[in-house]
Design a protein around this motif. Structure first.
Motif, short mmCIF file in Angstrom:
data_model
loop_
_atom_site.label_atom_id
_atom_site.label_comp_id
_atom_site.label_asym_id
_atom_site.label_seq_id
_atom_site.Cartn_x
_atom_site.Cartn_y
_atom_site.Cartn_z
N GLY A 1 25.57 27.47 91.66
CA GLY A 1 25.00 26.15 91.52
C GLY A 1 26.09 25.10 91.51
N ILE A 2 25.67 23.85 91.59
CA ILE A 2 26.63 22.75 91.64
C ILE A 2 26.19 21.63 90.71
N SER A 3 27.14 20.96 90.09
CA SER A 3 26.86 19.79 89.27
C SER A 3 27.82 18.68 89.65
N GLY A 4 27.33 17.47 89.63
CA GLY A 4 28.17 16.35 90.04
C GLY A 4 28.54 16.47 91.50
N LEU A 5 29.79 16.14 91.82
CA LEU A 5 30.25 16.19 93.21
C LEU A 5 31.07 17.44 93.52
N ASN A 6 31.67 18.06 92.50
CA ASN A 6 32.65 19.09 92.83
C ASN A 6 32.81 20.19 91.78
N SER A 7 31.78 20.41 90.96
CA SER A 7 31.85 21.47 89.95
C SER A 7 30.84 22.56 90.28
N TYR A 8 31.30 23.81 90.30
CA TYR A 8 30.46 24.94 90.73
C TYR A 8 30.26 25.92 89.57
N TYR A 9 29.07 26.51 89.51
CA TYR A 9 28.71 27.39 88.41
C TYR A 9 28.07 28.67 88.94
N THR A 10 28.33 29.77 88.26
CA THR A 10 27.63 31.01 88.58
C THR A 10 26.32 31.05 87.80
N VAL A 11 25.43 31.96 88.21
CA VAL A 11 24.09 32.05 87.61
C VAL A 11 23.98 33.33 86.78
N THR A 12 23.51 33.21 85.55
CA THR A 12 23.27 34.36 84.69
C THR A 12 21.82 34.34 84.22
N LYS A 13 21.10 35.44 84.46
CA LYS A 13 19.72 35.51 84.02
C LYS A 13 19.68 35.76 82.52
N ILE A 14 18.92 34.93 81.78
CA ILE A 14 18.90 35.06 80.32
C ILE A 14 17.55 35.52 79.78
N ALA A 15 16.48 35.40 80.57
CA ALA A 15 15.17 35.80 80.07
C ALA A 15 14.17 35.89 81.21
N GLU A 16 13.05 36.57 80.94
CA GLU A 16 11.93 36.62 81.88
C GLU A 16 10.64 36.67 81.07
N TYR A 17 9.68 35.82 81.42
CA TYR A 17 8.42 35.74 80.69
C TYR A 17 7.25 35.93 81.64
N PRO A 18 6.08 36.30 81.13
CA PRO A 18 4.92 36.45 82.01
C PRO A 18 4.39 35.11 82.47
N TYR A 19 3.56 35.13 83.50
CA TYR A 19 2.89 33.92 83.96
C TYR A 19 2.15 33.29 82.78
N ALA A 20 2.32 31.98 82.60
CA ALA A 20 1.79 31.31 81.41
C ALA A 20 0.29 31.02 81.54
N ARG A 21 -0.50 31.62 80.66
CA ARG A 21 -1.93 31.36 80.56
C ARG A 21 -2.23 30.82 79.16
N THR A 22 -3.14 29.87 79.05
CA THR A 22 -3.41 29.25 77.75
C THR A 22 -3.83 30.26 76.69
N SER A 23 -4.53 31.31 77.13
CA SER A 23 -5.02 32.32 76.18
C SER A 23 -3.91 33.23 75.68
N GLU A 24 -2.74 33.16 76.32
CA GLU A 24 -1.65 34.06 75.97
C GLU A 24 -0.42 33.35 75.42
N VAL A 25 -0.54 32.04 75.17
CA VAL A 25 0.61 31.30 74.63
C VAL A 25 0.86 31.73 73.19
N PRO A 26 2.09 32.15 72.87
CA PRO A 26 2.41 32.60 71.51
C PRO A 26 2.27 31.46 70.51
N LYS A 27 2.19 31.81 69.24
CA LYS A 27 2.19 30.81 68.18
C LYS A 27 3.64 30.50 67.82
N PHE A 28 4.10 29.32 68.19
CA PHE A 28 5.48 28.93 67.92
C PHE A 28 5.56 28.23 66.56
N LYS A 29 6.63 28.45 65.85
CA LYS A 29 6.83 27.79 64.57
C LYS A 29 7.54 26.46 64.76
#
Length: 210
Positions: A182-210
């Protein structure tokens, strides 16, 4: 740091460009390749490629004002309606970065920046051989953005080339496996790291967040 509208307008031009180009976060880094009718190829780095729809499969990218500055990529796309979008990987970020220089139309950035042209039968424009994730594109339309005289160039994906290993069991594409950057600004480059994966969001399956 806090900057209001007046403070932003009073910044040095280059400083303002760098800051505003970075505020949207890390963007995809791609090389867009095209070919002139006389056979001279063009490849240039873009950080504005965006998904517009899946059916049909549309991608867009922002082209800066054509005005006095030649836009060889756009001229080539209009001439033959074909171009390619190629992900950038860590091993050739430097070569990709320097395609942003304003070369004369008679000079191919492929040759000048040490990149390799690759062709497949279904696409007139060249692909970047060094890229492991590439798309052949058919031009659809260009929409003017009046506020700053830019263009939203829209194309349809006609071919998609990427490693089989990049598909996970869920059939998602793993960009960390492909090692796209990826790129930010005009000249800064970044690698990509996967940090999470979640299921397709459905209203009936949204967790209870605190």
């Amino acid at each position: 740091m806090k900057l209001n509208k007046k403070a932003l307008e009073n910044l040095d031009r280059i400083e303002r460009i760098k800051i505003i180009n970075a505020v949207s976060g890390i963007k995809p880094a791609n090389l867009i390749a095209s070919i002139h009718e006389d056979g001279i190829t063009n490849v240039a780095i873009f950080s504005s490629v965006v998904h517009l729809g899946s059916d049909p499969a549309l991608l867009g990218f922002i082209l800066r004002p054509t005005g006095e500055v030649p836009r060889n990529t756009y001229d080539n796309i209009l001439a033959n309606k074909s171009y390619t979008i190629n992900h950038i990987h860590p091993e050739f970020t430097k070569k990709a970065h320097y395609t942003s220089a304003k070369f004369d139309a008679s000079i191919s950035e492929f040759e000048r920046c040490g990149l390799t042209e690759e062709y497949i039968e279904t696409c007139k424009a060249p692909f970047v051989k060094e890229s492991r994730f590439k798309m052949g594109m058919q031009f659809v339309e260009a929409l003017p953005i009046k506020q700053n005289n830019t263009l939203l160039v829209i194309g349809e994906i006609t071919s998609l080339i990427l490693p089989d290993a990049s598909f996970e069991s869920t059939e998602d594409i793993n960009l960390e496996e492909i090692n796209s950057v990826g790129i930010s600004g005009l000249n800064s480059y970044y690698t990509v790291t996967k940090i999470a994966e979640y299921p397709y969001a459905r209203t009936s399956e949204v967790p209870k967040f605190k």
